[in-house]
Design a protein around this motif. Structure first.
Motif, PDB file in Angstrom:
ATOM      1  N   SER A   1       0.810  -1.214   0.000  1.00  0.00           N
ATOM      2  CA  SER A   1       0.000   0.000   0.000  1.00  0.00           C
ATOM      3  C   SER A   1       0.838   1.255   0.000  1.00  0.00           C
ATOM      4  O   SER A   1       0.320   2.341  -0.163  1.00  0.00           O
ATOM      5  CB  SER A   1      -0.921   0.004   1.239  1.00  0.00           C
ATOM      6  N   SER A   2       2.141   1.120   0.208  1.00  0.00           N
ATOM      7  CA  SER A   2       2.993   2.301   0.256  1.00  0.00           C
ATOM      8  C   SER A   2       3.191   2.851  -1.147  1.00  0.00           C
ATOM      9  O   SER A   2       3.229   2.129  -2.130  1.00  0.00           O
ATOM     10  CB  SER A   2       4.358   1.944   0.864  1.00  0.00           C
ATOM     11  N   SER A   3       3.304   4.161  -1.247  1.00  0.00           N
ATOM     12  CA  SER A   3       3.472   4.827  -2.531  1.00  0.00           C
ATOM     13  C   SER A   3       4.866   4.587  -3.071  1.00  0.00           C
ATOM     14  O   SER A   3       5.849   4.637  -2.352  1.00  0.00           O
ATOM     15  CB  SER A   3       3.234   6.326  -2.363  1.00  0.00           C
ATOM     16  N   LYS A   4       4.932   4.295  -4.365  1.00  0.00           N
ATOM     17  CA  LYS A   4       6.210   4.136  -5.033  1.00  0.00           C
ATOM     18  C   LYS A   4       6.266   5.111  -6.194  1.00  0.00           C
ATOM     19  O   LYS A   4       5.296   5.247  -6.944  1.00  0.00           O
ATOM     20  CB  LYS A   4       6.402   2.708  -5.522  1.00  0.00           C
ATOM     21  N   THR A   5       7.405   5.752  -6.337  1.00  0.00           N
ATOM     22  CA  THR A   5       7.580   6.740  -7.404  1.00  0.00           C
ATOM     23  C   THR A   5       8.720   6.323  -8.304  1.00  0.00           C
ATOM     24  O   THR A   5       9.774   5.902  -7.830  1.00  0.00           O
ATOM     25  CB  THR A   5       7.883   8.126  -6.804  1.00  0.00           C
ATOM     26  N   ILE A   6       8.497   6.415  -9.604  1.00  0.00           N
ATOM     27  CA  ILE A   6       9.588   6.206 -10.549  1.00  0.00           C
ATOM     28  C   ILE A   6       9.850   7.521 -11.282  1.00  0.00           C
ATOM     29  O   ILE A   6       8.936   8.240 -11.659  1.00  0.00           O
ATOM     30  CB  ILE A   6       9.298   5.075 -11.558  1.00  0.00           C
ATOM     31  N   LYS A   7      11.123   7.807 -11.431  1.00  0.00           N
ATOM     32  CA  LYS A   7      11.565   9.015 -12.127  1.00  0.00           C
ATOM     33  C   LYS A   7      11.977   8.635 -13.538  1.00  0.00           C
ATOM     34  O   LYS A   7      12.825   7.767 -13.741  1.00  0.00           O
ATOM     35  CB  LYS A   7      12.740   9.649 -11.385  1.00  0.00           C
ATOM     36  N   VAL A   8      11.367   9.290 -14.529  1.00  0.00           N
ATOM     37  CA  VAL A   8      11.590   8.982 -15.939  1.00  0.00           C
ATOM     38  C   VAL A   8      12.275  10.164 -16.613  1.00  0.00           C
ATOM     39  O   VAL A   8      11.753  11.278 -16.611  1.00  0.00           O
ATOM     40  CB  VAL A   8      10.254   8.675 -16.647  1.00  0.00           C
ATOM     41  N   VAL A   9      13.447   9.921 -17.181  1.00  0.00           N
ATOM     42  CA  VAL A   9      14.241  10.993 -17.786  1.00  0.00           C
ATOM     43  C   VAL A   9      14.332  10.804 -19.300  1.00  0.00           C
ATOM     44  O   VAL A   9      14.599   9.707 -19.781  1.00  0.00           O
ATOM     45  CB  VAL A   9      15.661  11.034 -17.174  1.00  0.00           C
ATOM     46  N   TYR A  10      14.106  11.896 -20.013  1.00  0.00           N
ATOM     47  CA  TYR A  10      14.229  11.889 -21.473  1.00  0.00           C
ATOM     48  C   TYR A  10      14.703  13.263 -21.924  1.00  0.00           C
ATOM     49  O   TYR A  10      14.748  14.216 -21.134  1.00  0.00           O
ATOM     50  CB  TYR A  10      12.898  11.522 -22.139  1.00  0.00           C
ATOM     51  N   GLN A  11      15.055  13.383 -23.207  1.00  0.00           N
ATOM     52  CA  GLN A  11      15.630  14.635 -23.727  1.00  0.00           C
ATOM     53  C   GLN A  11      14.573  15.535 -24.334  1.00  0.00           C
ATOM     54  O   GLN A  11      13.682  15.088 -25.050  1.00  0.00           O
ATOM     55  CB  GLN A  11      16.686  14.332 -24.794  1.00  0.00           C
ATOM     56  N   GLN A  12      14.686  16.834 -24.044  1.00  0.00           N
ATOM     57  CA  GLN A  12      13.929  17.870 -24.748  1.00  0.00           C
ATOM     58  C   GLN A  12      14.948  18.724 -25.488  1.00  0.00           C
ATOM     59  O   GLN A  12      15.827  19.310 -24.868  1.00  0.00           O
ATOM     60  CB  GLN A  12      13.125  18.744 -23.775  1.00  0.00           C
ATOM     61  N   GLN A  13      14.863  18.740 -26.833  1.00  0.00           N
ATOM     62  CA  GLN A  13      15.853  19.453 -27.622  1.00  0.00           C
ATOM     63  C   GLN A  13      15.859  20.946 -27.316  1.00  0.00           C
ATOM     64  O   GLN A  13      14.828  21.547 -27.018  1.00  0.00           O
ATOM     65  CB  GLN A  13      15.582  19.263 -29.122  1.00  0.00           C
ATOM     66  N   LEU A  14      17.046  21.548 -27.421  1.00  0.00           N
ATOM     67  CA  LEU A  14      17.184  22.985 -27.256  1.00  0.00           C
ATOM     68  C   LEU A  14      16.403  23.724 -28.325  1.00  0.00           C
ATOM     69  O   LEU A  14      16.283  23.269 -29.461  1.00  0.00           O
ATOM     70  CB  LEU A  14      18.667  23.388 -27.365  1.00  0.00           C
ATOM     71  N   ASN A  15      15.870  24.885 -27.972  1.00  0.00           N
ATOM     72  CA  ASN A  15      15.232  25.784 -28.930  1.00  0.00           C
ATOM     73  C   ASN A  15      14.207  25.053 -29.798  1.00  0.00           C
ATOM     74  O   ASN A  15      14.114  25.262 -30.996  1.00  0.00           O
ATOM     75  CB  ASN A  15      16.289  26.436 -29.841  1.00  0.00           C
ATOM     76  N   ASN A  16      13.448  24.174 -29.176  1.00  0.00           N
ATOM     77  CA  ASN A  16      12.451  23.429 -29.926  1.00  0.00           C
ATOM     78  C   ASN A  16      11.196  23.322 -29.072  1.00  0.00           C
ATOM     79  O   ASN A  16      11.201  22.704 -28.012  1.00  0.00           O
ATOM     80  CB  ASN A  16      12.974  22.034 -30.279  1.00  0.00           C
ATOM     81  N   SER A  17      10.140  23.960 -29.548  1.00  0.00           N
ATOM     82  CA  SER A  17       8.896  23.950 -28.786  1.00  0.00           C
ATOM     83  C   SER A  17       8.116  22.652 -28.968  1.00  0.00           C
ATOM     84  O   SER A  17       7.064  22.468 -28.371  1.00  0.00           O
ATOM     85  CB  SER A  17       8.017  25.138 -29.216  1.00  0.00           C
ATOM     86  N   ASN A  18       8.624  21.771 -29.809  1.00  0.00           N
ATOM     87  CA  ASN A  18       7.967  20.497 -30.064  1.00  0.00           C
ATOM     88  C   ASN A  18       8.134  19.572 -28.865  1.00  0.00           C
ATOM     89  O   ASN A  18       9.190  19.000 -28.651  1.00  0.00           O
ATOM     90  CB  ASN A  18       8.565  19.851 -31.318  1.00  0.00           C
ATOM     91  N   LYS A  19       7.094  19.419 -28.086  1.00  0.00           N
ATOM     92  CA  LYS A  19       7.135  18.572 -26.901  1.00  0.00           C
ATOM     93  C   LYS A  19       6.329  17.297 -27.153  1.00  0.00           C
ATOM     94  O   LYS A  19       5.517  16.877 -26.329  1.00  0.00           O
ATOM     95  CB  LYS A  19       6.629  19.331 -25.684  1.00  0.00           C
ATOM     96  N   VAL A  20       6.576  16.688 -28.316  1.00  0.00           N
ATOM     97  CA  VAL A  20       5.785  15.527 -28.722  1.00  0.00           C
ATOM     98  C   VAL A  20       5.921  14.380 -27.739  1.00  0.00           C
ATOM     99  O   VAL A  20       4.943  13.680 -27.450  1.00  0.00           O
ATOM    100  CB  VAL A  20       6.168  15.093 -30.156  1.00  0.00           C
ATOM    101  N   GLN A  21       7.111  14.172 -27.168  1.00  0.00           N
ATOM    102  CA  GLN A  21       7.276  13.055 -26.236  1.00  0.00           C
ATOM    103  C   GLN A  21       6.520  13.310 -24.944  1.00  0.00           C
ATOM    104  O   GLN A  21       5.890  12.407 -24.389  1.00  0.00           O
ATOM    105  CB  GLN A  21       8.754  12.795 -25.956  1.00  0.00           C
ATOM    106  N   GLN A  22       6.550  14.529 -24.473  1.00  0.00           N
ATOM    107  CA  GLN A  22       5.787  14.879 -23.270  1.00  0.00           C
ATOM    108  C   GLN A  22       4.295  14.729 -23.530  1.00  0.00           C
ATOM    109  O   GLN A  22       3.543  14.234 -22.674  1.00  0.00           O
ATOM    110  CB  GLN A  22       6.104  16.311 -22.845  1.00  0.00           C
ATOM    111  N   THR A  23       3.862  15.140 -24.727  1.00  0.00           N
ATOM    112  CA  THR A  23       2.450  15.017 -25.094  1.00  0.00           C
ATOM    113  C   THR A  23       2.015  13.559 -25.092  1.00  0.00           C
ATOM    114  O   THR A  23       0.899  13.224 -24.676  1.00  0.00           O
ATOM    115  CB  THR A  23       2.215  15.632 -26.482  1.00  0.00           C
ATOM    116  N   PHE A  24       2.892  12.684 -25.552  1.00  0.00           N
ATOM    117  CA  PHE A  24       2.584  11.262 -25.566  1.00  0.00           C
ATOM    118  C   PHE A  24       2.628  10.654 -24.164  1.00  0.00           C
ATOM    119  O   PHE A  24       1.744   9.881 -23.772  1.00  0.00           O
ATOM    120  CB  PHE A  24       3.577  10.531 -26.472  1.00  0.00           C
ATOM    121  N   LEU A  25       3.660  11.004 -23.404  1.00  0.00           N
ATOM    122  CA  LEU A  25       3.870  10.360 -22.110  1.00  0.00           C
ATOM    123  C   LEU A  25       2.868  10.794 -21.039  1.00  0.00           C
ATOM    124  O   LEU A  25       2.505   9.991 -20.168  1.00  0.00           O
ATOM    125  CB  LEU A  25       5.290  10.642 -21.613  1.00  0.00           C
ATOM    126  N   THR A  26       2.437  12.039 -21.073  1.00  0.00           N
ATOM    127  CA  THR A  26       1.588  12.555 -19.989  1.00  0.00           C
ATOM    128  C   THR A  26       0.323  11.727 -19.781  1.00  0.00           C
ATOM    129  O   THR A  26       0.047  11.284 -18.644  1.00  0.00           O
ATOM    130  CB  THR A  26       1.245  14.026 -20.234  1.00  0.00           C
TER     131      THR A  26
END
Length: 458
Positions: free
Chosen positions: A29-54
């Motif tokens: 019953s205890s809460s478990k958290t996983i931290k997921v790291v990925y790249q967001q390109q510089l100077n790019n407003s395209n957050k397609v991976q975040q849009t998919f993952l959220t």
């Protein structure tokens, strides 16, 4: 056509729920958290991976009560992302539970002890049989033969060209160059006929990182005639130096920038050149030819960083030709990304469960379409909906038949950096082709040891 493959939060959530509901909730019953790291390109407003993952995260948390998934995008250039990721994975206090790995660097991270082998998980996962052997090879250790990631996508590279600019310059379309000289001839025609338009983009230099090595250089090198021109001789198990193909490839780079057929060197050598090409130069009709990847449309679709409704009627694709038109007549490079679990992850079992939810057939098909990448699951690659999701999918997928892969060895990252340095020196004119090639040879010998190199074909 565009709307056919645009994913919605509801759609992705449904996929994730199906993938995780059968697994039940996390133990205890205890809460478990996983931290997921990925790249967001510089100077790019395209957050397609975040849009998919959220929405995938929301669905996973709902299906697994008591769990939390923390998305941690790292905004950085490719080389800086690799460095930051390695720094995170060194310590138990900073190690994420799940990381997005470029297959170019995965063997380096394996050799450094940063990643956990996943064979105990894949052995019990029926979906693993659906992943293509070439994709599995990209996440397999060169030393112990174990699996250290689940492939997320692959890609191919070819030539993107602007049909309207070609027509204005008097170049017939469809256009399929047969040799390197054909590519240069078209660029020279654009320069002469269309002032204000950059004839072609060829990625170069250290700031560009792997895009310089793969799109810019290896697309040339692996199109040179002799088998002994590859980066690595797999039979002799040695790195190749002093090849004629290497010098010919550097000469092509030198020609592009010496004749001012490419972007101005100060722009070409900037860290933001990739985003500039995809979101500014191409949509504005300021670039005629771009040697680039299958993923380019994700800049232009409705959810992309630069929505551009005319891209389908404006842009066309061609295969990169071999140097002199020799068989097989075309060349491509393939890489890709994978999800890996760091060796020092706090919750590896939960991280694996999340990977499974991301890599079902349905979720993979949505992601490949959404991100304009090539499928690594055989069932997705054969799916008619996937092939028709983008007008360029079928062509770009066909290039897999003539593609090449980077050497899956830890030293590749150092060799890649040496390539970028050699390119940069001929781009700026600081070194001749011969001098830059000699420096590359010395850099490789320093990195891997002189007895680990072999003389290439002349």
């Amino acid at each position: 056509m565009r709307n056919r493959f645009l994913v919605t939060g509801t759609g992705v959530a449904a996929i994730a729920l199906v993938a995780t509901a059968c697994g039940g909730s996390s133990s205890g019953s205890s809460s478990k958290t996983i931290k997921v790291v990925y790249q967001q390109q510089l100077n790019n407003s395209n957050k397609v991976q975040q849009t998919f993952l959220t929405p995938m995260v929301k669905a996973f948390e709902k299906a697994n009560p008591g769990t939390k998934v923390k998305l941690t995008p790292v905004t950085a250039s490719s080389n800086d992302y690799y460095t930051k990721l390695q720094l995170m994975m060194r310590s138990p206090s900073t190690a994420p539970d799940l990381v997005y790995e470029d297959t170019a660097t995965i063997n380096s991270d394996i050799a450094s002890g940063y990643l956990k082998p996943l064979d105990e998980y894949t052995a019990k996962w029926s979906d693993w049989s659906q992943f293509a052997d070439a994709a599995k090879a990209a996440v397999t250790s060169a030393s112990d033969g174990k699996t250290y990631g689940v492939p997320d996508n692959t890609d191919t590279r070819g030539i993107w060209y602007n049909k309207k600019l070609f027509a204005k310059a008097g170049i017939a379309v469809p256009w399929q160059p047969k040799t390197w000289d054909d590519v240069l001839k078209a660029a020279r025609t654009i320069k002469a006929e269309l002032p204000g338009v950059t004839p072609m983009n060829l990625y170069t230099g250290t700031a560009g990182g792997e895009q310089s090595s793969m799109q810019g250089f290896e697309m040339l090198l692996y199109g040179t005639p002799a088998a002994g021109n590859a980066l690595y001789d797999s039979d002799k198990k040695k790195w190749v130096v002093g090849s004629a193909g290497f010098k010919d490839s550097l000469q092509f780079v030198h020609t592009v920038y010496d004749e001012k057929l490419g972007p101005a060197p100060e722009q070409a050598l900037g860290a933001n050149i990739g985003a500039t090409v995809g979101t500014e130069m191409i949509p504005a009709g300021k670039l005629a030819i771009d040697i680039d990847g299958s993923w380019m449309p994700n800049n232009w679709i409705r959810t992309g960083s630069k929505p551009w409704t005319e891209w389908e009627s404006t842009m066309a694709t061609a295969a990169m030709p071999t140097q002199n038109g020799q068989a097989p007549g075309r060349v491509s490079m393939s890489g890709g990304w994978a999800w890996s679990i760091p060796a020092k992850a706090k919750n590896p079992d939960l991280a694996w469960k999340f990977i499974q939810s991301l890599e079902t057939k349905a979720a993979s098909a949505e992601w490949n379409a959404m991100n304009a990448t090539i499928a690594v699951r055989k069932d997705v690659a054969a799916d008619e909906k996937y092939l028709k999701a983008l007008p360029t999918n079928e062509f770009m997928t066909s290039l897999v038949a003539d593609t090449h892969y980077r050497p899956g060895l830890p030293a590749y990252t150092q060799v890649s950096t040496a390539i970028q340095k050699a390119m940069e020196s001929v781009t700026t004119g600081q070194s001749s082709v011969s001098e830059a090639a000699d420096t590359y040879d010395n850099d490789v010998k320093t990195a891997v040891g002189g007895d680990e190199t072999v003389q290439g074909s002349q």
